[in-house]
Design a protein around this motif. Sequence first.
Motif, PDB file in Angstrom:
ATOM      1  N   GLU A  20       0.856  -1.171   0.000  1.00  0.00           N
ATOM      2  CA  GLU A  20       0.000   0.000   0.000  1.00  0.00           C
ATOM      3  C   GLU A  20       0.893   1.223   0.000  1.00  0.00           C
ATOM      4  O   GLU A  20       2.039   1.175   0.421  1.00  0.00           O
ATOM      5  N   PRO A  21       0.378   2.356  -0.440  1.00  0.00           N
ATOM      6  CA  PRO A  21       1.204   3.551  -0.429  1.00  0.00           C
ATOM      7  C   PRO A  21       1.604   3.910   0.984  1.00  0.00           C
ATOM      8  O   PRO A  21       0.948   3.518   1.925  1.00  0.00           O
ATOM      9  N   GLY A  22       2.662   4.700   1.117  1.00  0.00           N
ATOM     10  CA  GLY A  22       3.404   5.045   2.314  1.00  0.00           C
ATOM     11  C   GLY A  22       2.722   4.884   3.637  1.00  0.00           C
ATOM     12  O   GLY A  22       1.537   4.918   3.749  1.00  0.00           O
ATOM     13  N   VAL A  23       3.511   4.720   4.652  1.00  0.00           N
ATOM     14  CA  VAL A  23       3.002   4.533   6.013  1.00  0.00           C
ATOM     15  C   VAL A  23       2.727   5.887   6.624  1.00  0.00           C
ATOM     16  O   VAL A  23       3.629   6.702   6.747  1.00  0.00           O
ATOM     17  N   PRO A  24       1.509   6.171   7.044  1.00  0.00           N
ATOM     18  CA  PRO A  24       1.243   7.472   7.670  1.00  0.00           C
ATOM     19  C   PRO A  24       1.825   7.516   9.063  1.00  0.00           C
ATOM     20  O   PRO A  24       1.728   6.555   9.806  1.00  0.00           O
ATOM     21  N   ALA A  25       2.423   8.645   9.416  1.00  0.00           N
ATOM     22  CA  ALA A  25       2.959   8.809  10.773  1.00  0.00           C
ATOM     23  C   ALA A  25       1.831   8.850  11.760  1.00  0.00           C
ATOM     24  O   ALA A  25       0.782   9.429  11.516  1.00  0.00           O
ATOM     25  N   VAL A  43       4.277   1.232  12.982  1.00  0.00           N
ATOM     26  CA  VAL A  43       4.052   2.682  13.027  1.00  0.00           C
ATOM     27  C   VAL A  43       2.642   3.069  12.621  1.00  0.00           C
ATOM     28  O   VAL A  43       2.036   3.946  13.234  1.00  0.00           O
ATOM     29  N   GLY A  44       2.094   2.468  11.595  1.00  0.00           N
ATOM     30  CA  GLY A  44       0.787   2.896  11.113  1.00  0.00           C
ATOM     31  C   GLY A  44      -0.035   1.732  10.602  1.00  0.00           C
ATOM     32  O   GLY A  44       0.397   0.577  10.618  1.00  0.00           O
ATOM     33  N   HIS A  45      -1.235   2.045  10.140  1.00  0.00           N
ATOM     34  CA  HIS A  45      -2.134   1.014   9.631  1.00  0.00           C
ATOM     35  C   HIS A  45      -1.869   0.694   8.167  1.00  0.00           C
ATOM     36  O   HIS A  45      -1.981  -0.448   7.746  1.00  0.00           O
ATOM     37  N   GLY A  46      -1.533   1.713   7.365  1.00  0.00           N
ATOM     38  CA  GLY A  46      -1.308   1.508   5.944  1.00  0.00           C
ATOM     39  C   GLY A  46       0.129   1.167   5.640  1.00  0.00           C
ATOM     40  O   GLY A  46       0.975   0.972   6.516  1.00  0.00           O
ATOM     41  N   VAL A  62       8.687  -5.262  17.419  1.00  0.00           N
ATOM     42  CA  VAL A  62       8.502  -3.905  16.889  1.00  0.00           C
ATOM     43  C   VAL A  62       9.026  -3.882  15.459  1.00  0.00           C
ATOM     44  O   VAL A  62      10.197  -4.217  15.209  1.00  0.00           O
ATOM     45  N   VAL A  63       8.171  -3.498  14.513  1.00  0.00           N
ATOM     46  CA  VAL A  63       8.495  -3.545  13.088  1.00  0.00           C
ATOM     47  C   VAL A  63       8.765  -2.131  12.587  1.00  0.00           C
ATOM     48  O   VAL A  63       7.892  -1.253  12.682  1.00  0.00           O
ATOM     49  N   LEU A  64       9.986  -1.920  12.063  1.00  0.00           N
ATOM     50  CA  LEU A  64      10.390  -0.597  11.582  1.00  0.00           C
ATOM     51  C   LEU A  64      10.878  -0.719  10.140  1.00  0.00           C
ATOM     52  O   LEU A  64      12.085  -0.768   9.880  1.00  0.00           O
ATOM     53  N   PRO A  65       9.963  -0.768   9.165  1.00  0.00           N
ATOM     54  CA  PRO A  65      10.387  -0.811   7.764  1.00  0.00           C
ATOM     55  C   PRO A  65      10.965   0.537   7.345  1.00  0.00           C
ATOM     56  O   PRO A  65      10.793   1.549   8.034  1.00  0.00           O
ATOM     57  N   GLY A  66      11.614   0.566   6.213  1.00  0.00           N
ATOM     58  CA  GLY A  66      12.279   1.786   5.780  1.00  0.00           C
ATOM     59  C   GLY A  66      11.361   2.981   5.645  1.00  0.00           C
ATOM     60  O   GLY A  66      11.749   4.116   5.954  1.00  0.00           O
ATOM     61  N   ASP A  67      10.121   2.767   5.187  1.00  0.00           N
ATOM     62  CA  ASP A  67       9.222   3.904   4.990  1.00  0.00           C
ATOM     63  C   ASP A  67       8.572   4.372   6.287  1.00  0.00           C
ATOM     64  O   ASP A  67       7.732   5.268   6.269  1.00  0.00           O
ATOM     65  N   ALA A  68       8.966   3.798   7.438  1.00  0.00           N
ATOM     66  CA  ALA A  68       8.412   4.225   8.725  1.00  0.00           C
ATOM     67  C   ALA A  68       9.240   5.310   9.378  1.00  0.00           C
ATOM     68  O   ALA A  68       8.861   5.826  10.427  1.00  0.00           O
ATOM     69  N   ALA A  69      10.375   5.692   8.783  1.00  0.00           N
ATOM     70  CA  ALA A  69      11.301   6.610   9.442  1.00  0.00           C
ATOM     71  C   ALA A  69      10.642   7.929   9.816  1.00  0.00           C
ATOM     72  O   ALA A  69      10.876   8.477  10.902  1.00  0.00           O
ATOM     73  N   GLN A  70       9.784   8.475   8.936  1.00  0.00           N
ATOM     74  CA  GLN A  70       9.175   9.770   9.208  1.00  0.00           C
ATOM     75  C   GLN A  70       8.147   9.712  10.326  1.00  0.00           C
ATOM     76  O   GLN A  70       7.795  10.749  10.889  1.00  0.00           O
ATOM     77  N   GLY A  71       7.674   8.532  10.667  1.00  0.00           N
ATOM     78  CA  GLY A  71       6.688   8.421  11.737  1.00  0.00           C
ATOM     79  C   GLY A  71       7.288   8.199  13.104  1.00  0.00           C
ATOM     80  O   GLY A  71       6.548   8.053  14.082  1.00  0.00           O
ATOM     81  N   ASP A 127      17.733   2.050   9.643  1.00  0.00           N
ATOM     82  CA  ASP A 127      19.129   2.456   9.758  1.00  0.00           C
ATOM     83  C   ASP A 127      19.291   3.531  10.828  1.00  0.00           C
ATOM     84  O   ASP A 127      18.828   3.360  11.950  1.00  0.00           O
ATOM     85  N   GLN A 128      19.939   4.658  10.501  1.00  0.00           N
ATOM     86  CA  GLN A 128      20.235   5.687  11.501  1.00  0.00           C
ATOM     87  C   GLN A 128      19.030   6.549  11.864  1.00  0.00           C
ATOM     88  O   GLN A 128      19.129   7.405  12.746  1.00  0.00           O
ATOM     89  N   ALA A 129      17.898   6.339  11.215  1.00  0.00           N
ATOM     90  CA  ALA A 129      16.702   7.116  11.574  1.00  0.00           C
ATOM     91  C   ALA A 129      16.234   6.788  12.979  1.00  0.00           C
ATOM     92  O   ALA A 129      15.633   7.628  13.654  1.00  0.00           O
ATOM     93  N   LEU A 130      16.525   5.574  13.469  1.00  0.00           N
ATOM     94  CA  LEU A 130      16.082   5.196  14.807  1.00  0.00           C
ATOM     95  C   LEU A 130      16.836   5.951  15.899  1.00  0.00           C
ATOM     96  O   LEU A 130      16.208   6.613  16.732  1.00  0.00           O
ATOM     97  N   PRO A 131      18.178   5.913  15.948  1.00  0.00           N
ATOM     98  CA  PRO A 131      18.849   6.702  16.983  1.00  0.00           C
ATOM     99  C   PRO A 131      18.622   8.197  16.825  1.00  0.00           C
ATOM    100  O   PRO A 131      18.578   8.934  17.817  1.00  0.00           O
ATOM    101  N   ARG A 132      18.458   8.670  15.588  1.00  0.00           N
ATOM    102  CA  ARG A 132      18.198  10.090  15.391  1.00  0.00           C
ATOM    103  C   ARG A 132      16.829  10.481  15.952  1.00  0.00           C
ATOM    104  O   ARG A 132      16.682  11.547  16.567  1.00  0.00           O
TER     105      ARG A 132
END
Length: 729
Positions: free
Chosen positions: A24-29, A566-569, A664-673, A697-702
Motif C-alpha cells: 500500500e502507499p506510504g506509512v502514515p505517521a 508505526v501505522g495502519h497503511g 517492533v516492526v520498523l520498515p524503511g518507509d516508517a522513518a518519518q513516523g 538504519d540511523q533514523a532510529l537513533p536520530r
Amino acid sequence: MTALPRGTAPGPSSDDQAPAVEPEPGVPAEGEAEATAEESSEAGTEESPEPGTEPGSEAGAEQNSEAGAEQGSAGLSEAEAELAAQRELRARIERRKAEQAGPIEAGTKLSGRAADLLAAVRAVESGEKPAASFLDSPAPAPRRPAPEPSAPERPRIIEAPRPPRTADADTVAAVRAVLAEGGAPEALAVRVATVLGESAAQVLRDDPWQLLVVPGVLPEQADGFARALLGAECGPGDERRAAALIGWLLERAALQGHTALEAAAVRAALAERSVPEPDEAVRHAIAEGVVLVFHEEEEPEEEPEEEAAEASADPAEPAPVLLGLDRYALAEESLADGLARLAKSGPDPRWEAAEPTELTRAVAEHGLVAHTGGEASRAEPLALAEAAHGLGLRAAVAAYTENGRRRLGEGADADHAVETVTVAGLLSGAVDTAALDLLVVLDAPQLDVETAAMLVESLPDGCRLVLSGDPGVLWSAGAGRVFADVLAARVCPQIASRTPDPGPLGELVSGIGIGELHQVEAPGKEVVIVPVRDAGEAVHRTVQLVADSVPRAFGIPAEQTRVITVGHGGSAGTRALNAALKQQLNPGPGRFGGFDPGDRVAYAPAPGRTVPGTVVSADAQGLHLDCEGERIVVPKERVESAVRHGWALTAHQAAGARWPAAVVVLPGDAAQGLNRAWVYTAFSRAERHLSVVHGVDQALPRAVAEVLPAPRTTRLRALLESLLAAPQE
C-alpha cells in the motif's frame, strides 16, 4: 546500527521466501491526522477518496448502524455507561455556566451542610419555622450520590454499545434523495440522518456544507455537493462554507490531540481553502456560536510617548487567541475546576498513622498528587492504596486497560481488599466513587480530557487523587494531554519514583527516555535486532518471529506476543502484517465478516479505546469476543467498522498494555513516523523479550535523540495555573 545489541533471531534463514503482501502507499505517521483518527476509532482506516467509504472515528462507526437495530442487553455495558456519563457531565457543565452568567445572590453558591445551615437561619429569621424544629434535623443528603455499584462476576457477556439514536426510514429516504440530487454517495444517508436528525434533508438543502459533520467527508467533496445543489449561488466566500470549514478544522485538530487551535492557524487554513476574507469568517463563526474564543484580542490603548517607548524596549509577548469547540472547552474547564477543588483540600489527620513514605506524606498533606515512574514503580501507588485500606479508608486503584489491571496481580483484591478496576469500569459505576477517600489512577498519560473530566467530577470533596504514570509514553489517543499539563502546571506535589525497571529491557527503555539509545548487554537475548532490507522482508521476518522463533527460543506462545508498527497503511503496516499473521497462525475463510474463531482482534468500544481480544464464535447476535476474560458480543452491523484483526497494533493502540514478548516492526518507509515517545512506548511493551525488525538504519537513533512528539494545543495548564495561583513545590 550499533547503538543496540545486534543478534540473530533464532529461526529460518533470510533466504526463505516472504509471503506475498499487496503493498500500500506510504506509512502514515501516527502523529498525523489520519493515523490519529484511525487510532481514535480502534483499528483505523485511511481516508477514502469518496465520502462514506471511511469508517473514520468510532462515532462515525456507530452512526453507520442501520435504523431499527435490535436493542442491547438489559444491563448497560461499560462503554454505554461511559457515554451516558459524558452526556450527563455536559448537561451539568452547561447548567453551571448558565448559573455563573447570572447575578449571584449571597449564599447561593454554598453547598452541602453550609447551604443547609444558611437555609435554616433564613427560615428562622423570616418566621417560617421555629428554631426548635431544627434541633433534631436529620443529616443532609450526600453531596453527590453515586449510582448503584455493580460487581458482575467474570467472565460476563456484554452487548456491545449501539448507536444512541437511529433515524427513521422516512428521514433516511429523504436524505438519500438529497444526496443523489447533489451527486453524493447514497450510502451516506443513514449517517447523515443520524447526525443531523429528523430535519436532515432540509438542513442539507439550506446548508450543503453540513455534510462535513459526517466523519470521512472532505471539504472538496462537500464543495462539489454544494455546487450541485446551489448552482450559481455557491461560492468560496459563502458564510455557511466558512463556518462549516472552521468546525471541520477544529474536529480534525481534535483527532490530532488538540483541544483548541490558534486563531492565526485557523485563518491561514481558511486562506489555503480559498476563503476570501478569513478574518471576517472567523468573526462570523464566533458570533454564530460555531466556535468559542479564548484570550480575546484587545484594542490597543493610546499611551504617552514615554510609556510607549519603555514598553517597546521590553515588549511582552501577547497571549495567543485560541478557538475551540464547546465540547472540549467545557470538558477542560470542568476538569480544571475539579482538580483545583481536590488540590485545595487541606491535610487529612487520618494519614498520620501511615508508614512515612514520600508518597504517603504527600497524600496526607495534599488532595492532588502526581506520581511518575516506569513499570516497576506501579507498586508504589498500589502500596499506598493498601496502606489506606489498613487505616480504614476507602481506596481504589484504576488502570487504563484490563491488561494493566491484571498486571497489578490478582492477590491485591483478595489479600488486601483494595478494589482494582479499569477507568471504563470506574466510570460505569463498578466502584462507588462518591464514597472514596483515595483514588489512584495508573497509566494517567492515556487519559483524554473528556474521560478525565468525568472521572474527577465523580469524586467527593476531601478525596485524595493520585495520578500516576510514565511521562515518556505517548499521550492519549483522544484530545488533550492531561497528565503532561498537570505536571507542567506544577500545582501539586510531584513524586518521582526511584525504582528503575530491571534487566536489559529496563536499561534500554530508561536510556530512550533521556534521548539515548544505549547498547545494552543482553546475555539471555532479551533484546534482539533483526535487520531487514525492505518491507516485504520485514513482514516475512515478523511472521517467523511470532510463529516460530520466539516460541521455540523463549517458550512464549504466539498468542502472548504482540506486533507493534508505526501505522495502519503501507506494505508493513497493521493491515499487511495482520493478513500475513492470520494466514500463518489461524488460516480460515473469514466466515463472519472476515473473522474466524481464534483470530486475534482489536475492538473499539468507544472513541480512543482499543481492547485486544480473541474471536470465540459468531451467530445471529453478532461476533463473540473474549477480551481479557470479559465476553463481549459485537452486533453484526458493527463488526466491519468496530473490529479489526489485532495480532499487530500501532503504538497508540498498545499503550497501557504489556505482553511477555513484543516484536517492533520498523520498515524503511516508517522513518518519518518515528519520535522519542513512539520508540519509548513501543519498546516498553515487552516484559521478557523484545525483537526489533529494523530497516530504518540511523533514523532510529536520530528519532530517539532529536525528534520529540508534535506539541498539542490545550488550555488545561493555563486554567490550572489561574485557579491555583500559588504553585506548591
